[in-house]
Design an enzyme around this catalytic site. Sequence first.
Site, PDB file in Angstrom:
ATOM      1  N   ARG A 124      23.675  46.762  55.669  1.00 53.66           N
ATOM      2  CA  ARG A 124      24.926  46.118  56.094  1.00 53.66           C
ATOM      3  C   ARG A 124      24.615  44.749  56.696  1.00 53.66           C
ATOM      4  NH1 ARG A 124      26.516  47.261  60.859  1.00 53.66           N
ATOM      5  NH2 ARG A 124      26.572  49.533  60.703  1.00 53.66           N
TER       6      ARG A 124
ATOM      7  N   ASP B  33      39.304  26.427  50.700  1.00 51.57           N
ATOM      8  CA  ASP B  33      39.199  27.454  49.663  1.00 51.57           C
ATOM      9  C   ASP B  33      38.886  26.733  48.351  1.00 51.57           C
ATOM     10  OD1 ASP B  33      39.630  29.351  47.658  1.00 51.57           O
ATOM     11  OD2 ASP B  33      41.204  30.385  48.777  1.00 51.57           O
TER      12      ASP B  33
ATOM     13  N   LYS C 220      36.270  35.113  40.936  1.00 53.43           N
ATOM     14  CA  LYS C 220      36.783  34.175  39.932  1.00 53.43           C
ATOM     15  C   LYS C 220      35.636  33.450  39.205  1.00 53.43           C
ATOM     16  CE  LYS C 220      40.492  35.747  41.871  1.00 53.43           C
ATOM     17  NZ  LYS C 220      41.201  35.058  42.943  1.00 53.43           N
TER      18      LYS C 220
HETATM   19  C1  LIG Z   1      41.886  35.351  44.145  1.00 48.34           C
HETATM   20  C2  LIG Z   1      41.950  34.361  45.233  1.00 48.34           C
HETATM   21  C3  LIG Z   1      41.712  34.730  46.555  1.00 48.34           C
HETATM   22  C4  LIG Z   1      41.455  36.171  46.963  1.00 48.34           C
HETATM   23  O1  LIG Z   1      40.254  36.661  46.467  1.00 48.34           O
HETATM   24  P1  LIG Z   1      39.982  38.226  46.162  1.00 48.34           P
HETATM   25  O2  LIG Z   1      38.582  38.227  45.673  1.00 48.34           O
HETATM   26  O3  LIG Z   1      40.993  38.663  45.162  1.00 48.34           O
HETATM   27  O4  LIG Z   1      40.139  38.947  47.460  1.00 48.34           O
HETATM   28  C5  LIG Z   1      41.725  33.738  47.523  1.00 48.34           C
HETATM   29  N1  LIG Z   1      41.992  32.448  47.200  1.00 48.34           N
HETATM   30  C6  LIG Z   1      42.247  32.067  45.933  1.00 48.34           C
HETATM   31  C7  LIG Z   1      42.518  30.628  45.640  1.00 48.34           C
HETATM   32  C8  LIG Z   1      42.239  33.005  44.910  1.00 48.34           C
HETATM   33  O5  LIG Z   1      42.503  32.619  43.652  1.00 48.34           O
END
Ligand SMILES: *Cc1c(COP(=O)(O)O)cnc(C)c1O
Length: 387
Positions: free
Chosen positions: A50, A174, A199
Site C-alpha cells: 500500500r 487536470d 484515458k
Molecule cells: C475521466 C476523467 C476523470 C476521472 O477519471 P476516472 O479515472 O474515471 O476516475 C477526471 N478528469 C477528466 C478530464 C476525465 O476525462
Amino acid sequence: MSDGRAARTIAATNGVAQDTAFGAVIAPIHLSTTYKFPAFEKPGPYDYSRLGNPTRDQLADTIAKLEGGARAVMVASGMAALDLALSSLRPGDLLVAPHDCYGGTHRLLSLRSARGHYRVAFIDQGDDAALAAALAEGPKVVLIETPSNPLMRVVDIRRVTSLAKAAGALTVVDNTFLSPALQQPLALGADLVVHSTTKFLNGHSDVIGGAVIAADAALGEDLAAWANTIGVTGSPLDAYLTLRGVRTLFVRVERQQRTAAALAAFLEAHPAVARVHYPGLPSDPGHALAKTQQTGFGAMISFACVGGREAVRCIVNTLQVFTLAESLGGVESLIAHPPTMTHAAMDPEARTKAGITDGLLRLSIGLEAEEDLLADLSQALEAAGRL
Ligand SMILES: *Cc1c(COP(=O)(O)O)cnc(C)c1O
C-alpha cells in the site's frame, strides 16, 4: 527531462533492462503485498505494497519524468487523484473550479462542499472579471481543466497560475485530455498535475487509474504519505498495464490527433453540424491560445448537431465504427452524449450554464483508418439530415 533524453525516449524505455535478478529487459510485475525485512529493525527499500511497490514506482517515475515533476503518486482512479490533489483544503477554505469541468469532478466538488469539507466557486476561467472576483476572495486552490470536457475550452495556464500564485493559491491542472505528450502544465507554472490514467496514458480502455504529479518534492512526499494513509494507492497489475500503455503514448497520440484534425475539418463543413469544438481548427476561439501552451491539439472533438436530441439519437444509432460509450483516449473511437452520459450527474441548470446542450456529441478518436471513420460519420450525419 532526465539524462537529457527526449520525452518519447523516456516513455518508451524508462526503467527498461534494469533487472538485476535475471536480466529481464521488461521489468517483472511485483504482486507481493509484503516484503521481507533483511534483519531485525532493518526494513528493505519496500515493506508493504500500500505504501510502496516496485511496479507502481516504475510507472510513477516514468510519469513524473514525462510531466517534468519531482514526484508522481499513482492512485486507483482519476477521481481519487483529484481528491488527493485537493486534500490540503480545510473546512472554510475556498476552491476555484471551472464551471464546465468533467461531470464526475463537478459531482466530487459539489458533494464535498455540501458536506462542509471546503467551499467551491465554479466560474468561467476565461472570463477575466469572474476570475478576478474569485481570486479576490482568497482561494487556497485553483483547479484548471484544459481543454475542458466536453466543450474543449482552452484556459490560459500561464496566466491563471501566475494570478493564483499572486493570490496565494496553489494551482492544480487536470491534464487528462492531452497527456504529457502534448502539454506539460508544471513547466507553465502549475503546482500539481492530475491525470485520469484511464484515458490516454494507459490508452487501451482496460485500466481505471489516476496520478498526481507534484513540481515540488516535499509536496509530492506529503501526497504520497496521505495516499498511503487513506489507502487509495493503485494496484501493481494496473501499474504494469498502464506502463505498457505509456510505452506507445507518443505514437498513439500523434496518429490519433492527425485523424482528429481531418474529422474536425469534415464536421465543420457539414450542413448537419451547427458547431464544432476543436482547438485545432483556426476558427476555434481557443486556437491561438492552444498554440502557445500545447504542442498538439489532441484527439478529442465535440460538436453540436442540427436537430437536437432526435438527431443525436439517429446519429448514434446509425454509426457502425464509432461505439456509443463513455471514456476516451483508447485505441478505439468512441462517441458519447455528454448530457445523458458523462455529465448526467451535473444538474440541468449547471449543464446549461456550462453550455452543454442536448444536441452535443463528443468524439474520442482512435487508431482506425481515417477513411473508415470519415465514411462512418458521413453516413450517420446524412441519415440525421433526412429526419
Ligand atoms: C475521466 C476523467 C476523470 C476521472 O477519471 P476516472 O479515472 O474515471 O476516475 C477526471 N478528469 C477528466 C478530464 C476525465 O476525462
